[in-house]
Design an enzyme around this catalytic site. Sequence first.
Site, PDB file in Angstrom:
ATOM      1  N   TYR A  56      43.049  17.682  61.111  1.00 32.36           N
ATOM      2  CA  TYR A  56      42.545  16.299  61.029  1.00 32.36           C
ATOM      3  C   TYR A  56      42.069  15.855  62.396  1.00 32.36           C
ATOM      4  O   TYR A  56      42.715  16.155  63.406  1.00 32.36           O
ATOM      5  CB  TYR A  56      43.662  15.348  60.569  1.00 32.36           C
ATOM      6  CG  TYR A  56      43.490  14.928  59.131  1.00 32.36           C
ATOM      7  CD1 TYR A  56      42.319  14.287  58.719  1.00 32.36           C
ATOM      8  CD2 TYR A  56      44.483  15.164  58.192  1.00 32.36           C
ATOM      9  CE1 TYR A  56      42.151  13.916  57.396  1.00 32.36           C
ATOM     10  CE2 TYR A  56      44.317  14.788  56.865  1.00 32.36           C
ATOM     11  CZ  TYR A  56      43.150  14.166  56.477  1.00 32.36           C
ATOM     12  OH  TYR A  56      42.972  13.796  55.179  1.00 32.36           O
ATOM     13  N   GLU A  58      40.365  12.408  62.869  1.00 34.76           N
ATOM     14  CA  GLU A  58      39.699  11.106  62.708  1.00 34.76           C
ATOM     15  C   GLU A  58      39.412  10.516  64.074  1.00 34.76           C
ATOM     16  O   GLU A  58      40.246  10.570  64.981  1.00 34.76           O
ATOM     17  CB  GLU A  58      40.572  10.171  61.872  1.00 34.76           C
ATOM     18  CG  GLU A  58      40.473  10.510  60.405  1.00 34.76           C
ATOM     19  CD  GLU A  58      41.386   9.678  59.522  1.00 34.76           C
ATOM     20  OE1 GLU A  58      41.809   8.590  59.951  1.00 34.76           O
ATOM     21  OE2 GLU A  58      41.683  10.148  58.410  1.00 34.76           O
ATOM     22  N   ASP A 223      14.048  10.367  56.651  1.00 35.51           N
ATOM     23  CA  ASP A 223      15.004  11.328  56.112  1.00 35.51           C
ATOM     24  C   ASP A 223      14.297  12.688  56.104  1.00 35.51           C
ATOM     25  O   ASP A 223      13.436  12.945  55.262  1.00 35.51           O
ATOM     26  CB  ASP A 223      15.399  10.902  54.694  1.00 35.51           C
ATOM     27  CG  ASP A 223      16.373  11.879  54.049  1.00 35.51           C
ATOM     28  OD1 ASP A 223      16.484  13.023  54.529  1.00 35.51           O
ATOM     29  OD2 ASP A 223      17.010  11.494  53.051  1.00 35.51           O
ATOM     30  N   THR A 249      20.023  16.628  56.133  1.00 33.18           N
ATOM     31  CA  THR A 249      21.090  17.553  55.780  1.00 33.18           C
ATOM     32  C   THR A 249      20.985  18.698  56.779  1.00 33.18           C
ATOM     33  O   THR A 249      19.993  18.820  57.501  1.00 33.18           O
ATOM     34  CB  THR A 249      20.919  18.109  54.349  1.00 33.18           C
ATOM     35  OG1 THR A 249      19.594  18.591  54.206  1.00 33.18           O
ATOM     36  CG2 THR A 249      21.208  17.062  53.307  1.00 33.18           C
ATOM     37  N   LYS A 252      19.290  22.995  54.647  1.00 28.91           N
ATOM     38  CA  LYS A 252      18.050  23.397  53.964  1.00 28.91           C
ATOM     39  C   LYS A 252      17.247  24.277  54.919  1.00 28.91           C
ATOM     40  O   LYS A 252      17.694  25.364  55.263  1.00 28.91           O
ATOM     41  CB  LYS A 252      17.309  22.156  53.481  1.00 28.91           C
ATOM     42  CG  LYS A 252      18.138  21.361  52.461  1.00 28.91           C
ATOM     43  CD  LYS A 252      17.403  20.193  51.889  1.00 28.91           C
ATOM     44  CE  LYS A 252      18.199  19.512  50.794  1.00 28.91           C
ATOM     45  NZ  LYS A 252      18.904  18.306  51.227  1.00 28.91           N
ATOM     46  N   ARG A 258      26.497  23.275  54.558  1.00 27.71           N
ATOM     47  CA  ARG A 258      26.193  22.050  53.823  1.00 27.71           C
ATOM     48  C   ARG A 258      26.769  20.873  54.601  1.00 27.71           C
ATOM     49  O   ARG A 258      27.927  20.909  55.013  1.00 27.71           O
ATOM     50  CB  ARG A 258      26.822  22.084  52.436  1.00 27.71           C
ATOM     51  CG  ARG A 258      26.461  23.302  51.651  1.00 27.71           C
ATOM     52  CD  ARG A 258      26.823  23.127  50.209  1.00 27.71           C
ATOM     53  NE  ARG A 258      25.839  22.275  49.589  1.00 27.71           N
ATOM     54  CZ  ARG A 258      24.633  22.691  49.197  1.00 27.71           C
ATOM     55  NH1 ARG A 258      24.287  23.933  49.338  1.00 27.71           N
ATOM     56  NH2 ARG A 258      23.775  21.862  48.652  1.00 27.71           N
TER      57      ARG A 258
HETATM   58  N1  DSN Z   1      19.608  17.989  46.100  1.00 23.43           N
HETATM   59  C1  DSN Z   1      18.696  18.015  47.224  1.00 23.43           C
HETATM   60  C2  DSN Z   1      17.475  18.781  46.927  1.00 23.43           C
HETATM   61  O1  DSN Z   1      17.546  19.713  46.153  1.00 23.43           O
HETATM   62  O2  DSN Z   1      16.429  18.488  47.468  1.00 23.43           O
HETATM   63  C3  DSN Z   1      18.405  16.670  47.690  1.00 23.43           C
HETATM   64  O3  DSN Z   1      19.612  16.024  47.835  1.00 23.43           O
END
Ligand code: DSN
Length: 444
Positions: A56, A58, A223, A249, A252, A258
Amino acid sequence: MASMNDNPIARQDPDVWQAFVAEEKRQQNTLELIASENHVSAAVLQAAGSVFTNKYAEGYPGRRYYGGCENMDRVEQLAIDRAKGLFGCDHANVQPHSGSQANQAVLLAAMNPGSRFDEAEQREKKPGEPVRTPGDMILSLHLDHGGHLSHGKHVNISGKWFRVTHYGVDRETGRINLDEVRRLARQCKPQLLITGASAYPRIWDWAGFAEIAQEVGALLLADIAHIAGLVAAGLHPNPVPVCDFVTTTTHKTLRGPRGGLTMCKADWAKKINSAVFPGLQGGPLMHLIAAKAVAFGEASKPEFKTYQQRVLDDAKALAESLLSRGHRLVSDGTDNHLMLLDLRKGYPHVSGAMAEDWLGRAGIVVNKNMIPFDERKPMETSGLRIGTPALATRGMGVDEMRKIADMIDRVVSSEGSKAVIESVQGEVLELCAQFPLPGSSSSN
Ligand code: DSN
């Protein structure tokens, strides 16, 4: 591939082990064309499954609510510094558990949700009765035109707490028309203008959006969840200089674990930190923060730029090959890692769900996707979203993309013929065998 004897999961939990082995095999033996997925390096995978999961922490580096955080401080500071170096932002918060939470942090830090707005109820109020106040206004890309749930969809907290107006893409060109965004911004006077998408194949004009935000006095959020790797490699314009907030994120095109990341101008740093913790989350997932640090380190290397260039070259080759076989792509092609196949041209009775299923049976993994002005429902759709980050990670190049376009075309145009699916599946297996996954025993 991991073997039974050297694996603790195998010894202790055969049920989970079975699923684990099957998933490794699935990833090795299929062509992963889901635009938001990737295969991480062995180093990122190890960090994500490491002893950091036990702790932990925090708070933030140097200010924790738990003892024993010296190594957490070190690894989180590394992730922060590397994110700042990659994107050139003033401030980076690496704790969001996901892209949605990275976006929620901006909403919590910068927006006023008011109290629930119900016009009918408000009309019936007597003098002196408390009047519910409407939340601030978001202007963002419509989900069906490539936007994201967390940009104000009515079923998401962003759409429940705030008023929302959406812009879309132009019906003819499939591209965002900034004049239309400006018209809507003048009309709805948003507090927050959101750019960025889950399914938009073209380059974003960040400066154009910044001009509109400035004109109407809105804050600007980009974003970049899908294109973060391209941005980090300098192969897509970087929104950081002109935006108040940039979120992403980390899994990707950026090819990390993730998770989420919220970046902002220095003035917002304190509010963003408070919004993430304690506003939205408790303990940060330190194993994933360690994995983010490793991934950001990888993304700063020259090889990462070579990889991102392959992602782009592959997408271009795949798009051109599909177009040359008579398929329609939204906006007629792509500038980035993804494309949207519009089945309405040529295959009006075939839904995205049907095509996803046929291709899946052949070992080609894609996702059905709404396309602009789609008349089908989200579980059916008239489109497929196709992306190249994962296959570029395996080292596949333009020759392989041409072959894959041909396979997609044969499966779709045969309308899922069993014989065609079986024959394509054989070709998929052959291709996969030549390009092992990173970190798999066959690639070491
Ligand atoms: N689920 C993601 C995507 O596939 O683009 C977006 O959050």
